[in-house]
Design an enzyme around this catalytic site. Structure first.
Site, PDB file in Angstrom:
ATOM      1  CD  GLN A  10    -111.896  43.391 -48.716  1.00 30.48           C
ATOM      2  OE1 GLN A  10    -112.588  43.687 -47.758  1.00 30.48           O
ATOM      3  NE2 GLN A  10    -110.585  43.438 -48.671  1.00 30.48           N
ATOM      4  NE  ARG A 117    -117.994  45.058 -42.469  1.00 30.35           N
ATOM      5  CZ  ARG A 117    -117.512  44.195 -43.355  1.00 30.35           C
ATOM      6  NH1 ARG A 117    -116.762  44.631 -44.350  1.00 30.35           N
ATOM      7  NH2 ARG A 117    -117.762  42.901 -43.247  1.00 30.35           N
TER       8      ARG A 117
END
Length: 301
Positions: A10, A117
């Site tokens: 990310q 998630r």
């Protein structure tokens, strides 16, 4: 050549990623089409068109990076440009991409895992007031002392002198101010939605563990590494436990890279946007051979 694939975490996402793959590769289009079916929303459109505010949401960018990485892999295979793969490793959510590439589960299952998630981590961010900061140019032990003093955690060990701390926002801010006052070279607050890889993600970890109880894991077809220890990992039960623990534990990325080299990796191919992992590799050891692939043109460069 002993090839290791690297998959992004990310923060690497950017609007437009994957669009040239979709336009030029039937294999990549099939990956994006399947992703849209599995998710029930148009991930391709958000990846290609944004807006940035939508793509950067945790629940969106985690599956978007997963799909982009595997679309690149599918395109390399389609063009017969992928040699034998010996190793795979990924940063944070990229660990799930690496496991999928190694056949721990199929694409659809891996996508459901990463989407769950991302959804749970976004919810945990919204339920807490967390923050993160980068500490640049300092030794691990010095950063560990700062974390202990201000009750925050070391979230990422990305490369020598590149460490991320994470925790309650006010505590991270206090640690940043103290670091600057003590003459630390660079201590920079990060613009993030929450305290990833810290105990503030515990609600996400607990729910993720329940979800993974329903997911079958297989033995990987080649060597993979876990962020939780920086070491190779093989047994399905251990892989599952590592993915659960990783939500709240430090990402030992530098250790993963060094372990891959120690295991025999001679070349790294980064499949993801921004060449972020290549930059970390250069900071760790300039002798490592790292190539970055993000778009269709990169495959023919």
């Amino acid at each position: 050549m002993a090839l290791a694939l690297l998959f992004a975490g990310q923060g690497a996402q950017k609007v437009g990623m994957g669009q040239s793959l979709f336009a030029s590769s039937a294999a990549a289009r099939a990956v994006y089409d399947e992703a849209n079916r599995v998710l029930g929303w148009d991930l391709a459109r958000v990846s290609f068109e944004g807006p940035d505010a939508d793509l950067t949401q945790t629940r969106v960018c985690q599956p978007a990076l997963f799909v982009h990485g595997l679309a690149l892999l599918a395109t390399l295979r389609e063009q017969q440009k992928l040699p034998e793969v010996n190793f795979a490793l990924g940063l944070s959510l990229g660990e799930i991409t690496a496991y999928t590439a190694a056949g721990v589960f199929d694409f659809a299952t891996g996508l459901r895992v990463v989407a769950k998630r991302g959804e749970l981590m976004q919810r945990a961010c919204e339920q807490t007031t967390g923050g993160m900061a980068a500490v640049v140019g300092e030794e691990r032990e010095k950063v560990a002392e700062l974390c202990r003093e201000f009750d925050v955690e070391a979230a990422n060990f990305n490369a020598p002198g590149q460490i991320i701390i994470s925790g309650e926002k006010t505590k991270v801010e206090a640690a940043v101010a103290a670091g600057k006052a003590r003459g630390m070279k660079r201590v920079l607050p990060l613009n993030v939605a929450g305290a990833y890889h810290s105990r503030l993600m515990e609600p996400a970890r607990a729910e993720f563990a329940k979800f993974l109880d329903t997911v079958p894991f297989s033995t990987p077809a080649f060597t993979v590494f876990t962020n939780t220890t920086g070491q190779s990992i093989r047994e399905p039960a251990a892989l599952k436990a590592a993915l659960v623990k990783q939500v709240v534990s430090s990402v030992l990325w530098e250790d993963c890279m060094r372990s891959a080299v120690a295991a025999g990796a001679t070349e790294f191919w980064e499949l993801g946007p921004g060449a972020v992992l290549a930059g970390m590799a250069r900071r760790t050891d300039k002798s490592w051979v790292v190539k970055s692939y993000a778009e269709f043109g990169d495959l023919n460069a």
